[in-house]
Design a protein around this motif. Structure first.
Motif, PDB file in Angstrom:
ATOM      1  N   UNK A 179      -4.760   6.184   5.578  1.00 41.75           N
ATOM      2  CA  UNK A 179      -4.344   7.409   6.261  1.00 41.75           C
ATOM      3  C   UNK A 179      -2.864   7.685   6.041  1.00 41.75           C
ATOM      4  N   UNK A 180      -2.094   6.647   5.708  1.00 42.69           N
ATOM      5  CA  UNK A 180      -0.667   6.825   5.466  1.00 42.69           C
ATOM      6  C   UNK A 180      -0.381   7.659   4.214  1.00 42.69           C
ATOM      7  N   UNK A 181      -1.380   7.904   3.401  1.00 38.77           N
ATOM      8  CA  UNK A 181      -1.166   8.752   2.227  1.00 38.77           C
ATOM      9  C   UNK A 181      -0.696  10.139   2.643  1.00 38.77           C
ATOM     10  N   UNK A 182      -1.114  10.606   3.846  1.00 41.84           N
ATOM     11  CA  UNK A 182      -0.638  11.897   4.342  1.00 41.84           C
ATOM     12  C   UNK A 182       0.871  11.846   4.552  1.00 41.84           C
ATOM     13  N   UNK A 183       1.345  10.786   5.206  1.00 40.50           N
ATOM     14  CA  UNK A 183       2.786  10.656   5.455  1.00 40.50           C
ATOM     15  C   UNK A 183       3.573  10.596   4.146  1.00 40.50           C
ATOM     16  N   UNK A 184       3.025   9.896   3.171  1.00 40.24           N
ATOM     17  CA  UNK A 184       3.688   9.772   1.873  1.00 40.24           C
ATOM     18  C   UNK A 184       3.808  11.140   1.206  1.00 40.24           C
ATOM     19  N   UNK A 185       2.726  11.921   1.230  1.00 37.11           N
ATOM     20  CA  UNK A 185       2.764  13.241   0.599  1.00 37.11           C
ATOM     21  C   UNK A 185       3.670  14.203   1.366  1.00 37.11           C
ATOM     22  N   UNK A 186       3.692  14.106   2.688  1.00 34.86           N
ATOM     23  CA  UNK A 186       4.607  14.931   3.480  1.00 34.86           C
ATOM     24  C   UNK A 186       6.051  14.605   3.106  1.00 34.86           C
ATOM     25  N   UNK A 187       6.344  13.333   2.955  1.00 31.92           N
ATOM     26  CA  UNK A 187       7.699  12.913   2.566  1.00 31.92           C
ATOM     27  C   UNK A 187       8.085  13.520   1.223  1.00 31.92           C
ATOM     28  N   UNK A 232       1.408   4.240  -2.975  1.00 33.74           N
ATOM     29  CA  UNK A 232       1.194   5.659  -2.697  1.00 33.74           C
ATOM     30  C   UNK A 232       2.455   6.469  -2.957  1.00 33.74           C
ATOM     31  N   UNK A 233       3.618   5.915  -2.600  1.00 36.97           N
ATOM     32  CA  UNK A 233       4.873   6.625  -2.818  1.00 36.97           C
ATOM     33  C   UNK A 233       5.156   6.810  -4.301  1.00 36.97           C
ATOM     34  N   UNK A 234       4.694   5.888  -5.121  1.00 36.07           N
ATOM     35  CA  UNK A 234       4.889   5.996  -6.562  1.00 36.07           C
ATOM     36  C   UNK A 234       3.949   7.016  -7.185  1.00 36.07           C
ATOM     37  N   UNK A 235       2.936   7.444  -6.429  1.00 38.84           N
ATOM     38  CA  UNK A 235       2.021   8.456  -6.945  1.00 38.84           C
ATOM     39  C   UNK A 235       0.596   8.005  -7.137  1.00 38.84           C
ATOM     40  N   UNK A 236       0.280   6.754  -6.778  1.00 29.69           N
ATOM     41  CA  UNK A 236      -1.099   6.276  -6.906  1.00 29.69           C
ATOM     42  C   UNK A 236      -2.010   7.041  -5.946  1.00 29.69           C
ATOM     43  N   UNK A 237      -3.259   7.206  -6.346  1.00 25.45           N
ATOM     44  CA  UNK A 237      -4.212   7.956  -5.527  1.00 25.45           C
ATOM     45  C   UNK A 237      -4.942   7.078  -4.528  1.00 25.45           C
ATOM     46  N   UNK A 238      -5.030   5.785  -4.799  1.00 24.41           N
ATOM     47  CA  UNK A 238      -5.770   4.894  -3.907  1.00 24.41           C
ATOM     48  C   UNK A 238      -5.291   3.468  -4.137  1.00 24.41           C
ATOM     49  N   UNK A 239      -5.664   2.572  -3.220  1.00 25.07           N
ATOM     50  CA  UNK A 239      -5.217   1.173  -3.268  1.00 25.07           C
ATOM     51  C   UNK A 239      -6.382   0.302  -2.827  1.00 25.07           C
ATOM     52  N   UNK A 240      -6.807  -0.605  -3.704  1.00 24.23           N
ATOM     53  CA  UNK A 240      -7.950  -1.474  -3.424  1.00 24.23           C
ATOM     54  C   UNK A 240      -7.469  -2.923  -3.385  1.00 24.23           C
ATOM     55  N   UNK A 241      -7.843  -3.621  -2.334  1.00 20.81           N
ATOM     56  CA  UNK A 241      -7.423  -5.008  -2.151  1.00 20.81           C
ATOM     57  C   UNK A 241      -8.492  -5.974  -2.641  1.00 20.81           C
ATOM     58  N   UNK A 242      -8.071  -6.967  -3.411  1.00 19.41           N
ATOM     59  CA  UNK A 242      -8.975  -8.030  -3.856  1.00 19.41           C
ATOM     60  C   UNK A 242      -9.265  -8.972  -2.686  1.00 19.41           C
ATOM     61  N   UNK A 299       0.835  -1.203   0.000  1.00 15.69           N
ATOM     62  CA  UNK A 299       0.000   0.000   0.000  1.00 15.69           C
ATOM     63  C   UNK A 299       0.870   1.254   0.000  1.00 15.69           C
ATOM     64  N   UNK A 300       1.876   1.268   0.867  1.00 17.00           N
ATOM     65  CA  UNK A 300       2.736   2.445   0.971  1.00 17.00           C
ATOM     66  C   UNK A 300       3.543   2.630  -0.310  1.00 17.00           C
TER      67      UNK A 300
END
Length: 237
Positions: free
Chosen positions: A195-203, A93-103, A89-90
């Motif tokens: 919620x970790x998307x915030x941390x990724x964008x801050x980074x 998000x770090x690569x720039x994806x907007x969301x992550x959906x699990x099968x 998931x992280x």
């Protein structure tokens, strides 16, 4: 209003068929790719509005495809995978994806997440009366109307959500925001992602501002983040 064009890249034909039937029944145009390399090619040729990438695909995996697509176009991407581990998931998000959906997932859930992304894109990042405002901190300037960031006088490239987050923090220097508050105020009430998307964008913000003398984005441990405009004795994280 034009129909939304969705590119789905998944090597499982059953997944593609289910999504094709569902999305077409809801007036979406669906483009199909069997692997990441094909997805990258179709993004250039078909100019979809949003891309759904399975992680595990032959020829080119979803993570690599995400990276290659975002080199060429700033387009919303949702990662799709049977893996639910935090690392995946992280990384997405770090690569720039907007969301992550699990099968396994439901097509309706996926459509809801697409709608949420476009509601965020269409929402103005700042109140209309603030258009034309420039937050000037000397070595760092944020131009709201032009949506530009100048770092040491040079224009720096920020993705839309990176700019929104930086502008939101900068307009209230010293204010501490929790991750939940930033998700609500920058991403919107209907945000579905981790919620970790915030941390990724801050980074990412810190990486792009790393050449500056002052650490503008600061962590308040156990609480969240703040923008510190003081150029004196502000602490590093």
């Amino acid at each position: 209003m034009n129909r939304l064009k969705v590119l789905v890249a998944d090597d499982d034909p059953n997944v593609r068929e289910i999504l094709r039937i569902f999305f077409q029944s809801h007036q979406y145009d669906l483009i199909e790719a069997q692997n990441g390399a094909e997805a990258v090619e179709l993004v250039e040729r078909e100019a979809p509005d949003v891309v759904i990438l399975d992680v595990m695909m032959p020829v080119m995996d979803g993570f690599t495809a995400c990276r290659e697509i975002l080199k060429k176009r700033d387009i919303p991407i949702i990662m799709l995978s049977a893996k639910g581990e935090e690392f995946d998931r992280v990384l997405g998000l770090e690569l720039g994806a907007d969301d992550y959906v699990t099968k396994p997932f439901s097509p309706r859930e996926l459509m809801s997440r697409i709608k949420a992304i476009f509601r965020r894109i269409q929402r103005k990042p700042v109140p209309e009366e603030e258009n034309g405002t420039v937050y000037d901190f000397g070595e760092l300037s944020i131009h709201l109307e032009r949506r530009e960031v100048l770092v040491n006088g040079e224009k720096s490239v920020f993705r839309p959500k990176e700019f929104d987050l930086l502008a939101h923090l900068a307009k209230s220097p010293g204010t501490v925001y929790s991750r939940e508050q930033l998700l609500e105020q920058v991403w919107g009430y209907d945000f579905y992602g981790d919620i970790r998307t915030v941390d990724v964008h801050i980074k990412k913000l810190r990486e792009k501002l790393a050449i500056l003398k002052h650490p503008y984005i600061q962590t308040i441990w156990g609480v969240g983040y703040k923008f510190e405009a003081v150029t004196g004795d502000a602490e590093n994280d």
